[in-house]
Design a protein around this motif. Sequence first.
Motif, PDB file in Angstrom:
ATOM      1  N   MET A  26       0.709  -1.183   0.050  1.00  0.00           N
ATOM      2  CA  MET A  26       0.054   0.009  -0.009  1.00  0.00           C
ATOM      3  C   MET A  26       1.073   1.097   0.054  1.00  0.00           C
ATOM      4  SD  MET A  26      -2.790   0.972   2.827  1.00  0.00           S
ATOM      5  CE  MET A  26      -4.348   0.753   1.723  1.00  0.00           C
ATOM      6  N   PRO A  27       0.671   2.446  -0.736  1.00  0.00           N
ATOM      7  CA  PRO A  27       1.511   3.355  -0.801  1.00  0.00           C
ATOM      8  C   PRO A  27       1.460   4.138   0.484  1.00  0.00           C
ATOM      9  CG  PRO A  27      -0.074   3.586  -2.784  1.00  0.00           C
ATOM     10  CD  PRO A  27      -0.464   2.148  -1.903  1.00  0.00           C
ATOM     11  N   GLU A  28       2.382   4.669   0.557  1.00  0.00           N
ATOM     12  CA  GLU A  28       2.605   5.648   2.098  1.00  0.00           C
ATOM     13  C   GLU A  28       1.838   7.016   1.685  1.00  0.00           C
ATOM     14  OE1 GLU A  28       5.905   6.979   5.139  1.00  0.00           O
ATOM     15  OE2 GLU A  28       6.446   6.198   3.339  1.00  0.00           O
ATOM     16  N   ILE A  29       1.181   7.345   2.887  1.00  0.00           N
ATOM     17  CA  ILE A  29       0.420   8.630   2.891  1.00  0.00           C
ATOM     18  C   ILE A  29       1.127   9.735   3.360  1.00  0.00           C
ATOM     19  CG2 ILE A  29      -1.751   9.892   3.597  1.00  0.00           C
ATOM     20  CD1 ILE A  29      -3.205   7.262   3.172  1.00  0.00           C
ATOM     21  N   PHE A  30       1.353  10.796   2.464  1.00  0.00           N
ATOM     22  CA  PHE A  30       1.953  12.029   3.302  1.00  0.00           C
ATOM     23  C   PHE A  30       1.082  13.263   3.404  1.00  0.00           C
ATOM     24  CE2 PHE A  30       5.166   9.535   0.820  1.00  0.00           C
ATOM     25  CZ  PHE A  30       6.543   9.667   1.608  1.00  0.00           C
ATOM     26  N   CYS A  31       1.491  14.043   4.418  1.00  0.00           N
ATOM     27  CA  CYS A  31       0.521  15.098   4.798  1.00  0.00           C
ATOM     28  C   CYS A  31       1.591  16.228   4.528  1.00  0.00           C
ATOM     29  CB  CYS A  31       0.153  15.073   6.280  1.00  0.00           C
ATOM     30  SG  CYS A  31      -0.809  13.818   6.469  1.00  0.00           S
ATOM     31  N   PRO A  32       0.997  17.651   4.053  1.00  0.00           N
ATOM     32  CA  PRO A  32       1.511  18.705   4.304  1.00  0.00           C
ATOM     33  C   PRO A  32       2.334  18.967   5.443  1.00  0.00           C
ATOM     34  CG  PRO A  32      -0.671  19.115   3.308  1.00  0.00           C
ATOM     35  CD  PRO A  32      -0.707  17.574   4.170  1.00  0.00           C
ATOM     36  N   ILE A  33       3.426  19.856   5.464  1.00  0.00           N
ATOM     37  CA  ILE A  33       3.821  20.342   6.466  1.00  0.00           C
ATOM     38  C   ILE A  33       3.518  21.615   7.178  1.00  0.00           C
ATOM     39  CG2 ILE A  33       6.042  21.328   7.470  1.00  0.00           C
ATOM     40  CD1 ILE A  33       7.418  19.749   5.311  1.00  0.00           C
ATOM     41  N   HIS A  34       2.666  21.660   8.424  1.00  0.00           N
ATOM     42  CA  HIS A  34       1.724  22.556   8.821  1.00  0.00           C
ATOM     43  C   HIS A  34       2.615  23.554  10.048  1.00  0.00           C
ATOM     44  CE1 HIS A  34      -1.703  21.374   6.719  1.00  0.00           C
ATOM     45  NE2 HIS A  34      -1.642  20.109   7.161  1.00  0.00           N
ATOM     46  N   ASN A  35       3.665  23.232  10.370  1.00  0.00           N
ATOM     47  CA  ASN A  35       4.521  23.857  11.569  1.00  0.00           C
ATOM     48  C   ASN A  35       5.959  23.700  11.423  1.00  0.00           C
ATOM     49  OD1 ASN A  35       4.968  21.662  13.303  1.00  0.00           O
ATOM     50  ND2 ASN A  35       2.822  21.440  13.671  1.00  0.00           N
ATOM     51  N   ASP A  36       6.429  24.482  12.278  1.00  0.00           N
ATOM     52  CA  ASP A  36       8.034  24.654  12.400  1.00  0.00           C
ATOM     53  C   ASP A  36       8.749  23.109  13.024  1.00  0.00           C
ATOM     54  OD1 ASP A  36      10.551  26.000  11.862  1.00  0.00           O
ATOM     55  OD2 ASP A  36      10.693  25.752  14.181  1.00  0.00           O
ATOM     56  N   THR A  37       8.035  22.679  13.815  1.00  0.00           N
ATOM     57  CA  THR A  37       8.346  21.267  14.439  1.00  0.00           C
ATOM     58  C   THR A  37       8.444  20.240  13.368  1.00  0.00           C
ATOM     59  OG1 THR A  37       7.502  21.944  16.585  1.00  0.00           O
ATOM     60  CG2 THR A  37       7.839  19.490  16.040  1.00  0.00           C
ATOM     61  N   ILE A  38       7.144  20.152  12.608  1.00  0.00           N
ATOM     62  CA  ILE A  38       7.141  19.115  11.621  1.00  0.00           C
ATOM     63  C   ILE A  38       8.156  19.653  10.482  1.00  0.00           C
ATOM     64  CG2 ILE A  38       5.673  18.076   9.696  1.00  0.00           C
ATOM     65  CD1 ILE A  38       3.360  18.397  11.656  1.00  0.00           C
ATOM     66  N   TYR A  39       8.432  20.718  10.215  1.00  0.00           N
ATOM     67  CA  TYR A  39       9.349  21.277   9.078  1.00  0.00           C
ATOM     68  C   TYR A  39      10.723  20.596   9.344  1.00  0.00           C
ATOM     69  CZ  TYR A  39      12.655  24.422   6.807  1.00  0.00           C
ATOM     70  OH  TYR A  39      13.434  25.226   5.979  1.00  0.00           O
ATOM     71  N   ARG A  40      10.983  20.951  10.707  1.00  0.00           N
ATOM     72  CA  ARG A  40      12.413  20.597  11.041  1.00  0.00           C
ATOM     73  C   ARG A  40      12.744  18.951  11.284  1.00  0.00           C
ATOM     74  NH1 ARG A  40      15.287  24.978  12.831  1.00  0.00           N
ATOM     75  NH2 ARG A  40      13.967  26.735  13.054  1.00  0.00           N
ATOM     76  N   GLU A  41      11.617  18.423  11.726  1.00  0.00           N
ATOM     77  CA  GLU A  41      11.717  16.970  11.620  1.00  0.00           C
ATOM     78  C   GLU A  41      11.823  16.151  10.224  1.00  0.00           C
ATOM     79  OE1 GLU A  41       8.086  15.651  13.704  1.00  0.00           O
ATOM     80  OE2 GLU A  41       9.031  16.097  15.767  1.00  0.00           O
ATOM     81  N   THR A  42      11.201  17.155   9.413  1.00  0.00           N
ATOM     82  CA  THR A  42      11.455  16.588   8.091  1.00  0.00           C
ATOM     83  C   THR A  42      12.824  16.826   7.530  1.00  0.00           C
ATOM     84  OG1 THR A  42       8.759  17.000   7.714  1.00  0.00           O
ATOM     85  CG2 THR A  42      10.079  16.796   5.672  1.00  0.00           C
ATOM     86  N   LEU A  43      13.377  18.091   7.731  1.00  0.00           N
ATOM     87  CA  LEU A  43      14.624  18.133   7.360  1.00  0.00           C
ATOM     88  C   LEU A  43      15.582  17.252   7.676  1.00  0.00           C
ATOM     89  CD1 LEU A  43      14.865  22.299   7.567  1.00  0.00           C
ATOM     90  CD2 LEU A  43      14.651  20.884   5.530  1.00  0.00           C
ATOM     91  N   THR A  44      15.468  16.930   9.167  1.00  0.00           N
ATOM     92  CA  THR A  44      16.223  15.661   9.685  1.00  0.00           C
ATOM     93  C   THR A  44      16.143  14.623   9.002  1.00  0.00           C
ATOM     94  OG1 THR A  44      16.251  16.836  11.727  1.00  0.00           O
ATOM     95  CG2 THR A  44      16.717  14.731  11.709  1.00  0.00           C
ATOM     96  N   GLU A  45      14.938  13.986   8.546  1.00  0.00           N
ATOM     97  CA  GLU A  45      14.812  12.842   7.827  1.00  0.00           C
ATOM     98  C   GLU A  45      15.211  12.981   6.283  1.00  0.00           C
ATOM     99  OE1 GLU A  45      11.161   9.799   6.390  1.00  0.00           O
ATOM    100  OE2 GLU A  45      10.561  11.612   7.787  1.00  0.00           O
ATOM    101  N   ILE A  46      15.149  14.081   5.994  1.00  0.00           N
ATOM    102  CA  ILE A  46      16.065  14.492   4.642  1.00  0.00           C
ATOM    103  C   ILE A  46      17.517  14.088   4.547  1.00  0.00           C
ATOM    104  CG2 ILE A  46      16.570  16.067   2.814  1.00  0.00           C
ATOM    105  CD1 ILE A  46      13.418  17.301   3.249  1.00  0.00           C
ATOM    106  N   GLU A  47      18.076  14.696   5.608  1.00  0.00           N
ATOM    107  CA  GLU A  47      19.358  14.479   5.844  1.00  0.00           C
ATOM    108  C   GLU A  47      19.695  13.305   6.021  1.00  0.00           C
ATOM    109  OE1 GLU A  47      22.011  16.215   9.129  1.00  0.00           O
ATOM    110  OE2 GLU A  47      20.619  17.684   8.610  1.00  0.00           O
ATOM    111  N   GLY A  48      19.130  12.081   6.525  1.00  0.00           N
ATOM    112  CA  GLY A  48      19.198  10.627   6.467  1.00  0.00           C
ATOM    113  C   GLY A  48      19.105  10.134   5.295  1.00  0.00           C
TER     114      GLY A  48
END
Length: 68
Positions: free
Chosen positions: A1-23
């Motif tokens: 099943m495809p993974e579901i992604f959600c828009p980034i709504h706040n700074d906390t999620i933004y920073r977490e996403t940047l960390t994941e991108i780094e990995g």
Amino acid sequence: MPEIFCPIHNDTIYRETLTEIEGLFDATPGTPEGDRLEVLVTLVEAYERKHFPVQPPDPMDAVKHRAA
């Protein structure tokens, strides 16, 4: 099943996403990790366009910079 992604709504999620991108930065295109990286980068770009817009330079500042 495809993974579901959600828009980034706040700074906390933004920073977490940047960390994941780094990995995932060295992920091979076309792999599940590479696909995830591509989607996350697209979400971050959309968030940054909305929350950190780049203003065009002042025309006089551009002329001064070019003349220097």
